[in-house]
Scaffold this motif. Structure first.
Motif, PDB file in Angstrom:
ATOM      1  N   ARG A 319      43.777  30.578  35.504  1.00 48.66           N
ATOM      2  CA  ARG A 319      42.706  29.717  36.004  1.00 48.66           C
ATOM      3  C   ARG A 319      42.215  30.340  37.315  1.00 48.66           C
ATOM      4  O   ARG A 319      42.514  29.894  38.402  1.00 48.66           O
ATOM      5  CB  ARG A 319      43.230  28.285  36.183  1.00 48.66           C
ATOM      6  N   TRP A 320      41.470  31.427  37.150  1.00 43.53           N
ATOM      7  CA  TRP A 320      41.151  32.323  38.251  1.00 43.53           C
ATOM      8  C   TRP A 320      40.330  31.654  39.361  1.00 43.53           C
ATOM      9  O   TRP A 320      40.647  31.813  40.550  1.00 43.53           O
ATOM     10  CB  TRP A 320      40.413  33.559  37.732  1.00 43.53           C
ATOM     11  N   ALA A 321      39.274  30.958  39.008  1.00 42.83           N
ATOM     12  CA  ALA A 321      38.399  30.355  40.012  1.00 42.83           C
ATOM     13  C   ALA A 321      39.157  29.322  40.842  1.00 42.83           C
ATOM     14  O   ALA A 321      38.977  29.229  42.071  1.00 42.83           O
ATOM     15  CB  ALA A 321      37.183  29.719  39.351  1.00 42.83           C
ATOM     16  N   GLU A 322      40.009  28.541  40.193  1.00 45.07           N
ATOM     17  CA  GLU A 322      40.780  27.530  40.915  1.00 45.07           C
ATOM     18  C   GLU A 322      41.803  28.186  41.836  1.00 45.07           C
ATOM     19  O   GLU A 322      42.077  27.699  42.938  1.00 45.07           O
ATOM     20  CB  GLU A 322      41.463  26.597  39.926  1.00 45.07           C
ATOM     21  N   ALA A 323      42.379  29.304  41.382  1.00 44.59           N
ATOM     22  CA  ALA A 323      43.322  30.042  42.230  1.00 44.59           C
ATOM     23  C   ALA A 323      42.614  30.582  43.464  1.00 44.59           C
ATOM     24  O   ALA A 323      43.124  30.505  44.585  1.00 44.59           O
ATOM     25  CB  ALA A 323      43.959  31.185  41.447  1.00 44.59           C
ATOM     26  N   MET A 324      41.401  31.114  43.270  1.00 41.82           N
ATOM     27  CA  MET A 324      40.644  31.645  44.398  1.00 41.82           C
ATOM     28  C   MET A 324      40.300  30.544  45.401  1.00 41.82           C
ATOM     29  O   MET A 324      40.313  30.758  46.616  1.00 41.82           O
ATOM     30  CB  MET A 324      39.367  32.315  43.894  1.00 41.82           C
ATOM     31  N   ALA A 325      40.031  29.349  44.899  1.00 41.15           N
ATOM     32  CA  ALA A 325      39.698  28.228  45.775  1.00 41.15           C
ATOM     33  C   ALA A 325      40.875  27.857  46.676  1.00 41.15           C
ATOM     34  O   ALA A 325      40.686  27.367  47.792  1.00 41.15           O
ATOM     35  CB  ALA A 325      39.276  27.015  44.939  1.00 41.15           C
ATOM     36  N   GLN A 326      42.100  28.095  46.214  1.00 43.70           N
ATOM     37  CA  GLN A 326      43.271  27.846  47.048  1.00 43.70           C
ATOM     38  C   GLN A 326      43.519  29.009  48.006  1.00 43.70           C
ATOM     39  O   GLN A 326      43.891  28.804  49.165  1.00 43.70           O
ATOM     40  CB  GLN A 326      44.514  27.620  46.171  1.00 43.70           C
ATOM     41  N   LEU A 327      43.289  30.228  47.535  1.00 43.28           N
ATOM     42  CA  LEU A 327      43.549  31.411  48.353  1.00 43.28           C
ATOM     43  C   LEU A 327      42.716  31.433  49.631  1.00 43.28           C
ATOM     44  O   LEU A 327      43.191  31.867  50.680  1.00 43.28           O
ATOM     45  CB  LEU A 327      43.282  32.681  47.538  1.00 43.28           C
ATOM     46  N   VAL A 328      41.485  30.979  49.552  1.00 44.79           N
ATOM     47  CA  VAL A 328      40.626  31.029  50.750  1.00 44.79           C
ATOM     48  C   VAL A 328      41.173  30.128  51.859  1.00 44.79           C
ATOM     49  O   VAL A 328      40.843  30.317  53.031  1.00 44.79           O
ATOM     50  CB  VAL A 328      39.162  30.635  50.421  1.00 44.79           C
ATOM     51  N   HIS A 329      42.032  29.164  51.502  1.00 44.39           N
ATOM     52  CA  HIS A 329      42.592  28.251  52.504  1.00 44.39           C
ATOM     53  C   HIS A 329      43.912  28.754  53.085  1.00 44.39           C
ATOM     54  O   HIS A 329      44.266  28.394  54.217  1.00 44.39           O
ATOM     55  CB  HIS A 329      42.815  26.865  51.888  1.00 44.39           C
ATOM     56  N   VAL A 330      44.678  29.549  52.333  1.00 48.16           N
ATOM     57  CA  VAL A 330      46.030  29.911  52.794  1.00 48.16           C
ATOM     58  C   VAL A 330      46.166  31.370  53.191  1.00 48.16           C
ATOM     59  O   VAL A 330      47.176  31.752  53.794  1.00 48.16           O
ATOM     60  CB  VAL A 330      47.087  29.600  51.702  1.00 48.16           C
ATOM     61  N   ASP A 331      45.201  32.201  52.869  1.00 43.00           N
ATOM     62  CA  ASP A 331      45.372  33.628  53.122  1.00 43.00           C
ATOM     63  C   ASP A 331      45.626  33.889  54.605  1.00 43.00           C
ATOM     64  O   ASP A 331      44.977  33.314  55.476  1.00 43.00           O
ATOM     65  CB  ASP A 331      44.127  34.400  52.678  1.00 43.00           C
ATOM     66  N   GLY A 332      46.591  34.757  54.854  1.00 39.83           N
ATOM     67  CA  GLY A 332      46.971  35.093  56.223  1.00 39.83           C
ATOM     68  C   GLY A 332      48.400  34.716  56.525  1.00 39.83           C
ATOM     69  O   GLY A 332      49.100  35.399  57.271  1.00 39.83           O
ATOM     70  N   HIS A 333      48.879  33.597  55.948  1.00 37.09           N
ATOM     71  CA  HIS A 333      50.256  33.137  56.132  1.00 37.09           C
ATOM     72  C   HIS A 333      50.908  32.970  54.760  1.00 37.09           C
ATOM     73  O   HIS A 333      50.345  32.288  53.897  1.00 37.09           O
ATOM     74  CB  HIS A 333      50.291  31.814  56.892  1.00 37.09           C
ATOM     75  N   VAL A 334      52.087  33.561  54.564  1.00 39.87           N
ATOM     76  CA  VAL A 334      52.712  33.529  53.234  1.00 39.87           C
ATOM     77  C   VAL A 334      54.180  33.096  53.286  1.00 39.87           C
ATOM     78  O   VAL A 334      54.932  33.360  52.352  1.00 39.87           O
ATOM     79  CB  VAL A 334      52.585  34.910  52.537  1.00 39.87           C
ATOM     80  N   GLY A 335      54.573  32.390  54.355  1.00 43.55           N
ATOM     81  CA  GLY A 335      55.959  31.939  54.456  1.00 43.55           C
ATOM     82  C   GLY A 335      56.204  30.652  53.697  1.00 43.55           C
ATOM     83  O   GLY A 335      56.543  29.616  54.290  1.00 43.55           O
ATOM     84  N   ALA A 336      56.038  30.694  52.381  1.00 45.77           N
ATOM     85  CA  ALA A 336      56.179  29.486  51.553  1.00 45.77           C
ATOM     86  C   ALA A 336      56.669  29.885  50.164  1.00 45.77           C
ATOM     87  O   ALA A 336      56.657  31.064  49.791  1.00 45.77           O
ATOM     88  CB  ALA A 336      54.826  28.771  51.448  1.00 45.77           C
ATOM     89  N   LEU A 337      57.111  28.864  49.407  1.00 48.57           N
ATOM     90  CA  LEU A 337      57.395  29.105  47.991  1.00 48.57           C
ATOM     91  C   LEU A 337      56.108  29.519  47.292  1.00 48.57           C
ATOM     92  O   LEU A 337      55.036  29.010  47.629  1.00 48.57           O
ATOM     93  CB  LEU A 337      57.929  27.827  47.330  1.00 48.57           C
ATOM     94  N   PRO A 338      56.177  30.409  46.303  1.00 54.99           N
ATOM     95  CA  PRO A 338      57.379  31.084  45.791  1.00 54.99           C
ATOM     96  C   PRO A 338      57.666  32.418  46.456  1.00 54.99           C
ATOM     97  O   PRO A 338      58.668  33.064  46.146  1.00 54.99           O
ATOM     98  CB  PRO A 338      57.011  31.290  44.321  1.00 54.99           C
ATOM     99  N   TRP A 339      56.788  32.848  47.365  1.00 59.55           N
ATOM    100  CA  TRP A 339      56.872  34.209  47.902  1.00 59.55           C
ATOM    101  C   TRP A 339      58.154  34.462  48.675  1.00 59.55           C
ATOM    102  O   TRP A 339      58.716  35.560  48.626  1.00 59.55           O
ATOM    103  CB  TRP A 339      55.652  34.494  48.785  1.00 59.55           C
ATOM    104  N   ILE A 340      58.644  33.445  49.423  1.00 60.15           N
ATOM    105  CA  ILE A 340      59.813  33.660  50.274  1.00 60.15           C
ATOM    106  C   ILE A 340      61.096  33.877  49.465  1.00 60.15           C
ATOM    107  O   ILE A 340      62.115  34.263  50.041  1.00 60.15           O
ATOM    108  CB  ILE A 340      60.013  32.485  51.252  1.00 60.15           C
ATOM    109  N   LEU A 341      61.054  33.654  48.176  1.00 60.88           N
ATOM    110  CA  LEU A 341      62.234  33.875  47.345  1.00 60.88           C
ATOM    111  C   LEU A 341      62.367  35.335  46.927  1.00 60.88           C
ATOM    112  O   LEU A 341      63.353  35.712  46.301  1.00 60.88           O
ATOM    113  CB  LEU A 341      62.180  32.991  46.091  1.00 60.88           C
ATOM    114  N   THR A 342      61.391  36.165  47.258  1.00 53.56           N
ATOM    115  CA  THR A 342      61.403  37.567  46.862  1.00 53.56           C
ATOM    116  C   THR A 342      61.756  38.445  48.057  1.00 53.56           C
ATOM    117  O   THR A 342      61.614  38.026  49.209  1.00 53.56           O
ATOM    118  CB  THR A 342      60.026  37.988  46.318  1.00 53.56           C
TER     119      THR A 342
END
Length: 372
Positions: A319-342
């Motif tokens: 669901r690419w467009a919906e994913a992009m709509a979230q990315l514009v709000h969070v890009d820059g900080h990635v200290g959250a699930l699921p990324w911090i588990l890697t």
């Protein structure tokens, strides 16, 4: 018998190949960086991977400024002042306690100390010693012990149990210093998971939190771990806990996103069926999280947590467009699930972001069509 083996091999081959073919049919193909057909996240104003901040899920400039000052000077007073001025029953206090404890724990890991070296995190020990009645110091120390237990020892070992028992005592001391503060009890939720509290004991702890902050998202996420099947509950208990929280969520609360976190906690280790992320249970959980995000206050400290998890699920379900709509709000900080588990949160996030951009453009999207 030979025919049976051939049929089984063909079936497995088709399960692996089908998602690839589906992506090719949709026009999303992986190409090397620099290729003329490669989608460029920077076209959308996204930061480069090496510039992503892995410390927090979203911006908190006051916290960053104080953390920098404390770590540079090893003086705890700015941390004490910041926590003293942070609302007790809000999400921000819990996040800042975690951040200070995590900073001290990482410092200690990097500089364990020796004959001629002061151990990292010394500012926290001094803070606790110089201000024994400082509720903020007590909470950070309790959380520090919890993080040390998970970071340096293995659950089930004597070392782990000893540190967790010390953390449990520290939680009790912190609670006495701040009777209306839910944070010491939220910290104890992790202790309960590590030490394996019996369910009645855990529920008594949970009631103390509900009395103080019934809609606290961070507390619900911490409690969810206990009810998961990999710890002390089952998939059904975890889903039931998350769905009950969503059902009683007050207006503008992010608790409606809890089922999505429950789904994430029970993802299969290996999933060959691409349709899983479009299944009814996942789609319903995504819908609830999207509703929560749309109705939440823009300054809700937990909003970034939900958006990051939505990026993961929306990309997986293409669901690419919906994913992009979230990315514009969070890009820059990635200290959250699921990324911090890697092992490399920034790289994992950047991969999903690149997939979202590629899928968005393959379906006619462009920087000009993306709403901010």
């Amino acid at each position: 018998m030979v025919i049976l083996w051939v049929l089984m091999a063909l079936a497995l081959f088709s399960m692996v190949l089908l998602p690839v073919l589906m992506r090719r049919r949709a026009g999303v193909q992986q190409v090397l960086p620099g290729d003329p057909d490669a989608a460029d996240p920077s076209d959308y104003g996204f930061l480069r991977q090496e510039d992503l901040d892995i410390r927090m899920p979203g911006p908190d400039q006051d916290l960053l400024d104080v953390l920098d000052l404390v770590q540079r000077t090893q003086d705890h007073r700015a941390a004490s002042q910041l926590l003293a001025g942070t609302e007790k029953d809000g999400e921000t206090r819990w996040q800042r306690v975690q951040a200070f404890a995590g900073a001290a724990s990482l410092e200690l890991q990097q500089r364990p100390g020796g004959v001629s070296e002061t151990p990292g995190g010394q500012w926290l020990r001094v803070w606790r010693a110089e201000a024994p009645k400082d509720a903020g110091a007590a909470a950070v120390h309790a959380e520090f012990l919890v993080q040390q237990a998970w970071r340096t020892s293995t659950p089930g070992t004597d070392e782990f149990r000893i540190i967790m028992e010390e953390a449990r005592s520290a939680c009790g001391q912190a609670a006495l210093l701040a009777p209306g503060d839910p944070v010491p009890y939220i910290i104890e939720l992790s202790v309960a998971r590590g030490l394996g509290y019996a369910q009645p004991e855990f529920e008594q702890l949970w009631l103390k939190i509900l009395d103080r902050a019934p809609a606290h998202m961070g507390a619900h996420l911490a409690a969810l771990h206990y009810w998961c099947e990999k710890w002390h509950g089952t998939r059904e208990l975890a889903y039931s806990f998350a769905e009950a929280a969503a059902a009683r969520a007050p207006r503008c609360s992010l608790l409606a996103a809890m089922p999505l976190f429950a789904v994430f906690e029970h993802l299969p280790e290996v999933n060959l069926v691409s349709s899983f992320y479009r299944s009814e249970v996942v789609s319903r959980a995504i819908h609830g999280a999207l509703f929560a995000v749309q109705s939440a206050r823009p300054d809700d400290p937990m909003l970034a947590h939900v958006r990051h998890l939505l990026v993961f699920f929306l990309v997986r379900s293409e669901r690419w467009a919906e994913a992009m709509a979230q990315l514009v709000h969070v890009d820059g900080h990635v200290g959250a699930l699921p990324w911090i588990l890697t092992p490399d949160p920034a790289a994992d996030y950047a991969l999903f972001r690149a997939l979202a951009v590629a899928g968005y453009e393959a379906n006619g999207g462009s920087p000009a069509t993306l709403l901010h």
